[in-house]
Structure formats: C-alpha cells, structure tokens
Design a protein around this motif. Structure first.
Motif, short mmCIF file in Angstrom:
data_model
loop_
_atom_site.label_atom_id
_atom_site.label_comp_id
_atom_site.label_asym_id
_atom_site.label_seq_id
_atom_site.Cartn_x
_atom_site.Cartn_y
_atom_site.Cartn_z
N SER A 25 0.86 -1.27 0.07
CA SER A 25 -0.14 -0.02 -0.06
C SER A 25 0.83 1.16 0.20
CB SER A 25 -0.93 -0.06 1.20
OG SER A 25 -1.80 -1.25 0.98
N ARG A 26 0.39 2.21 -0.75
CA ARG A 26 1.48 3.23 -0.82
C ARG A 26 0.82 4.84 -0.63
NH1 ARG A 26 3.00 2.41 -7.37
NH2 ARG A 26 4.21 0.37 -6.96
N ALA A 27 1.95 5.84 -0.47
CA ALA A 27 1.65 6.91 -0.09
C ALA A 27 2.34 7.99 -1.29
CB ALA A 27 2.23 7.46 1.20
N TYR A 28 1.71 8.67 -1.72
CA TYR A 28 2.11 9.88 -2.87
C TYR A 28 1.89 11.16 -2.41
CZ TYR A 28 1.59 5.80 -6.42
OH TYR A 28 1.47 4.70 -7.24
N TRP A 29 2.88 12.09 -3.05
CA TRP A 29 2.70 13.42 -2.72
C TRP A 29 2.53 14.06 -4.07
CZ3 TRP A 29 2.37 17.75 -0.08
CH2 TRP A 29 2.74 18.81 -0.56
N VAL A 30 1.29 14.72 -4.21
CA VAL A 30 0.94 15.45 -5.33
C VAL A 30 0.87 17.04 -5.07
CG1 VAL A 30 -0.83 15.72 -7.02
CG2 VAL A 30 -0.41 13.64 -6.17
N PHE A 50 9.23 14.02 5.70
CA PHE A 50 9.37 15.02 4.62
C PHE A 50 9.02 16.40 4.99
CE2 PHE A 50 8.49 10.70 2.85
CZ PHE A 50 9.37 10.63 1.94
N THR A 51 9.55 17.64 4.62
CA THR A 51 9.01 18.79 4.67
C THR A 51 8.85 19.38 3.65
OG1 THR A 51 11.27 19.62 5.04
CG2 THR A 51 10.39 19.02 7.05
N PRO A 52 7.75 19.22 2.99
CA PRO A 52 7.57 19.73 1.67
C PRO A 52 7.49 21.53 1.49
CG PRO A 52 5.73 18.01 2.17
CD PRO A 52 6.42 18.46 3.31
N ASP A 53 7.92 21.86 0.30
CA ASP A 53 7.97 23.38 0.49
C ASP A 53 7.07 24.30 -0.30
OD1 ASP A 53 8.52 22.58 -2.00
OD2 ASP A 53 10.68 23.64 -2.22
N ARG A 54 6.05 23.37 -0.36
CA ARG A 54 4.81 24.10 -1.15
C ARG A 54 3.61 23.32 -0.84
NH1 ARG A 54 7.59 23.87 -6.46
NH2 ARG A 54 9.32 23.91 -4.92
N ALA A 55 2.46 23.81 -1.19
CA ALA A 55 1.06 23.13 -0.91
C ALA A 55 0.96 22.03 -1.69
CB ALA A 55 0.07 24.16 -1.09
N GLY A 56 0.23 21.01 -1.18
CA GLY A 56 -0.23 19.86 -2.08
C GLY A 56 -1.04 19.03 -1.24
N VAL A 57 -1.17 17.73 -1.90
CA VAL A 57 -1.99 16.77 -0.90
C VAL A 57 -1.03 15.35 -0.96
CG1 VAL A 57 -4.24 17.66 -1.54
CG2 VAL A 57 -3.10 16.05 -3.29
N VAL A 58 -1.29 14.66 -0.06
CA VAL A 58 -0.75 13.40 0.37
C VAL A 58 -1.71 12.41 0.34
CG1 VAL A 58 0.43 11.61 1.74
CG2 VAL A 58 0.72 14.22 2.07
N LEU A 59 -1.74 11.40 -0.83
CA LEU A 59 -2.65 10.36 -1.25
C LEU A 59 -2.09 9.07 -0.45
CD1 LEU A 59 -3.18 11.17 -4.98
CD2 LEU A 59 -4.61 12.11 -2.92
N VAL A 60 -2.91 8.21 0.34
CA VAL A 60 -2.79 7.19 0.90
C VAL A 60 -3.55 6.01 0.50
CG1 VAL A 60 -2.24 6.04 3.12
CG2 VAL A 60 -1.68 8.48 2.93
N CYS A 61 -3.24 5.17 -0.43
CA CYS A 61 -4.08 4.17 -0.91
C CYS A 61 -3.57 2.62 -0.91
CB CYS A 61 -4.08 4.70 -2.21
SG CYS A 61 -2.56 4.57 -3.58
N THR A 62 -4.58 2.02 -1.18
CA THR A 62 -4.03 0.46 -1.61
C THR A 62 -3.82 0.38 -3.16
OG1 THR A 62 -6.50 0.15 -2.08
CG2 THR A 62 -5.65 -0.29 0.34
N ASP A 63 -3.40 -0.84 -3.46
CA ASP A 63 -3.09 -1.24 -4.90
C ASP A 63 -4.39 -1.04 -5.75
OD1 ASP A 63 -3.86 -3.45 -3.91
OD2 ASP A 63 -2.54 -4.69 -4.72
N GLY A 64 -5.63 -1.28 -5.14
CA GLY A 64 -6.75 -1.11 -5.96
C GLY A 64 -6.95 0.25 -6.91
N LEU A 65 -6.18 1.08 -6.23
CA LEU A 65 -6.25 2.44 -6.92
C LEU A 65 -4.83 2.68 -7.77
CD1 LEU A 65 -7.28 5.31 -7.66
CD2 LEU A 65 -5.87 6.08 -5.54
N TRP A 66 -3.44 2.20 -6.96
CA TRP A 66 -2.37 2.66 -7.83
C TRP A 66 -2.30 1.42 -9.07
CZ3 TRP A 66 1.34 -1.00 -7.85
CH2 TRP A 66 1.51 -1.74 -6.93
#
Length: 434
Positions: free
Chosen positions: A296-301, A360-376
């Motif tokens: 299961s994964r986390a993405y930074w968008v 992590f310390t992101p230097d800009r605004a965004g979203v973190v997506l936490v998901c199962t492989d059913g999405l990715w």
C-alpha cells in the motif's frame, strides 16, 4: 451405491466469475446455484511469497493473478473522471446504492463493527426485503432466501470527512466483499495545534479473514497514533510504534494451536493466518511522516502541477526487489505476473516485522494520497497519480477521494479501492499555496 466423490472447492462463480467464500451455496453476484455447476479455477489477486529476507520465506500456494481488466468501452482512464452529480438518485438495482454515508466527528474508523462508520442503511440484517428480486427475505447470513443474491455489506462503500482529511473505500467491481479498511483522525497536540492522521490497510486475499486483519490493523495503529502524538512523541517514532501495535493486533487474530500440538517455533505462527498490508500518514505542522509494510502506498501531489509529484513509499514486493537489485526495469518488473507477490506483511506468519518510516518537509502546498493497490494499479507512477488527482484536491479532499475511487472503478475495479486525501498545509490552519 457408492458415494459420489466431492467436487473440488469453487473459488469463483462459473457464470459471472465473482469470487466465492468456501461455504457459499449461491453466488453473491448472480445468484447461481453453486451445487449444480462444475468448479473452474480462478486466479487470485494478492498473495505472499518467500523472497529471502522478508516475510519468513514461506511460499503461498495461491496462483499468480492474471492481467488487470481494461477500461470499459468509451471510458478514458488517462484522465480524471467526472464525479456523478450529488443530486442523482441512487439506482435501486445497485446493491451499494444505500451504503455510502459520510462520517462525523474528530475520529473515524471504517471496517470494524461497532465503530463509527460501520453501521449503514442497507447493511446486513434478517427480515429485510432483497435488493435484487424485491420479494425474498434475507437470512442471517445476508443472502436472499428466494433468489440467493448477496445483500449489501456494511463495508461495501465507506466515506469519512474531517476538516483536514477525507477517505473513501469501495469493494470494487470484482470482489464480493471489501477487504480494505481505513482510519482517519485529528488528535490535538500539546502545543495547541492539531495533527492529521490517516491509516489504510489492504487485507491479503489469499489469507484467512483478510477483512478482519485490515480492520484490526487500522484500529490498532489509529489508536496508537492518537495516544502517542498528543503525548509529544516524535511523529516518526510514533509511526514506528503504531505499525508494531498493528502487527500485534493482526497476529492475535490467528487461531492458537491445539494443546497437544508441538510448538517448534515461538511465538506461534499459523499457516495462512489473517494478514494485511499497512500505510500511514501523519501531518504535524510543516512535517509529513509516512510509514508502511507491504505494497500500500503514499504519494505526494503538489498543488502546482508544474512541479514534480513523488511516490513516498517503496513496496515490499517481488517487483520492487527486482528493480532494486537492477535485474529488471520498473516497467518489466510490474509487467511480470509475480509483480504483486508481497514480501512483507502484518500477520502471525510474518517472521520479520520491519516498519519503514520516512519524514518530509514539503516546500509547497499539495496533498498526500494514501491508498491501496486497488487505486495505484491504474496509476502506478507518481506522474500518473498526479494526472488523475483533481486540481482542487487540497480544498475539497472528499470530492477528490471520490473521484479517485471512481477512476479505479471506471478502469475495471479489479480490486478493493481505498484512498485517503490529506491536504498539506492543513486548510484549517489558514495556510495557502506558496
């Protein structure tokens, strides 16, 4: 007269290919009488492997999965789908039409009976009319006594939204139940600020009671983070301890050995015990912390799509190990039928529990997506995930989570689908994009 030999156990309906439980007498998808049809073999989705160094070296007998189904005719799975209008009436023929209810409050757990989000209109219960034939009554196991159709389950579709996090989970189009779970919360910290927490877990389909495993993992990890963060524990340490707490909860689901059974290995490890993967995300001020075991994964968008997105986790899987060893390219590894063989999981038969954590310390605004492989499965790379994430995900996380789940369903819905969306910085803090 000699007794006829018992046919092998059905794993999927021969008529509609819906996955089956060992005790099923009727198909939950089409109502077919399973005692009157020959049993074909069915591929699995998630299975475990004995890659050295992970998962205890046990090879599971579950067959490798086939290729994911393609998108339905006319759908575009390379772009973000359009969410259905909120005013559209539910289709009474859809068994999931009456089970989506947003959560309330500062803490929400989906997947465990008796917790917020578990009780829904349309949940299982004797005495109700069948949603398929409208004439039969439902037995205590949740099947129509007239046509045999399985009724909507409490976890078929779940949604929760808090001020700074939202999560959606759906059983997908091919599974007969949802084996994913999630927990979201917003614990108050000692300095007067608030953290944002999301935990997502995917049950291992080849194991016993995977739905219970994922629910137990989310409940334990969510509770541990809710205790540690307000006490001032460093988020990375709190994440590590929360995953270990989740591992203990899942291992406790295994059946103990018989009194006269030899115990050559301690602690007891049950073959094919309940098992799951886990991924967590914690936002505290300017710090983002993730933890995981499994795939299961986390993405930074980022909100500014002119900047690069990133995948924040590395899978415990056969494909990831082949890529890390330089034996295959990422495209080659994930095209292999062994790609989704996980090498790390939570469960009584996991010989090594090694939580991965990163901050992590992101230097800009965004979203973190936490998901199962059913999405990715339908957006594997960070760039693909960013392409299907709505541009207003940071200000409308629930709508974004719904659209991401809808994308997976439009592309085939081969597996259960779960995603949590965490805005960064938190919109309630009044922070804007940089």
């Amino acid at each position: 007269m000699s007794q006829l030999p018992r046919p092998p156990q059905l794993t999927a309906c021969p008529a509609c290919h819906e996955p089956l439980e060992p005790a099923d007498n009727f198909c939950g998808g089409c109502g077919a009488d399973l005692s009157a049809v020959p049993p074909p073999a069915a591929p699995g989705e998630h299975w475990r492997t004995g890659v050295p160094g992970r998962g205890g070296g046990r090879a599971d007998a579950r067959p490798a999965p086939g290729p994911l189904p393609g998108p339905p005719p006319g759908s575009d799975c390379s772009a973000s789908p359009t969410a259905p209008p909120a005013s559209a009436p539910p289709d009474p023929r859809d068994p999931r039409a009456a089970v989506a209810v947003p959560g309330q409050g500062a803490h929400a757990l989906c997947g465990a009976p008796g917790e917020p989000g578990a009780a829904r209109p349309g949940a299982l219960g004797a005495g109700r009319a069948c949603t398929a034939c409208r004439s039969g009554m439902i037995d205590k196991d949740g099947y129509c006594e007239h046509c045999g159709h399985a009724q909507p389950r409490e976890r078929d579709h779940m949604e929760h939204e808090l001020p700074d996090v939202a999560a959606v989970s759906d059983r997908g189009l091919r599974h007969h139940r949802n084996e994913d779970a999630y927990a979201v919360s917003a614990p108050a910290l000692a300095d007067g600020t608030t953290a944002t927490v999301a935990v997502v877990s995917d049950g291992v389909s080849s194991a016993t009671r995977p739905d219970e495993a994922s629910a137990a993992a989310c409940a334990a990890a969510g509770e541990a983070l809710g205790e540690a963060l307000p006490a001032g524990t460093d988020p990375r340490r709190a994440t590590h301890e929360a995953i270990l707490r989740a591992a203990e909860a899942v291992a406790a689901l295994a059946s103990p050995p018989a009194v006269n059974e030899p115990r050559e290995h301690e602690p007891y490890r049950q073959v094919n015990a309940p098992a799951c993967t886990i991924v967590t995300a914690v936002v505290t001020g300017e710090l983002l912390t993730v933890g995981w075991i499994g795939d299961s994964r986390a993405y930074w968008v980022p909100e500014d799509r002119g900047t690069e997105p990133a995948r924040l986790t590395e899978d415990d899987s056969w494909a990831a190990q082949m890529v890390a060893a330089g034996l295959l390219s990422e495209a080659e590894a994930y095209a292999d039928e062994r790609a989704h063989a996980i090498t790390g999981w939570l469960g009584a038969d996991a010989y090594e529990i090694e939580p991965h954590t990163a901050s992590f310390t992101p230097d800009r605004a965004g979203v973190v997506l936490v998901c199962t492989d059913g999405l990715w499965n339908y957006a594997e790379s960070a760039e693909e995930m960013a392409a299907i994430t709505p541009s207003d995900a940071r200000t409308r996380p629930l709508a974004a989570a719904r659209q991401l789940v809808a994308h997976a369903l439009e592309c085939g819905g081969h597996d259960n689908v779960t995603v949590a969306v965490l805005p960064f910085p938190r919109p309630s803090d009044g922070a804007g994009a940089s």
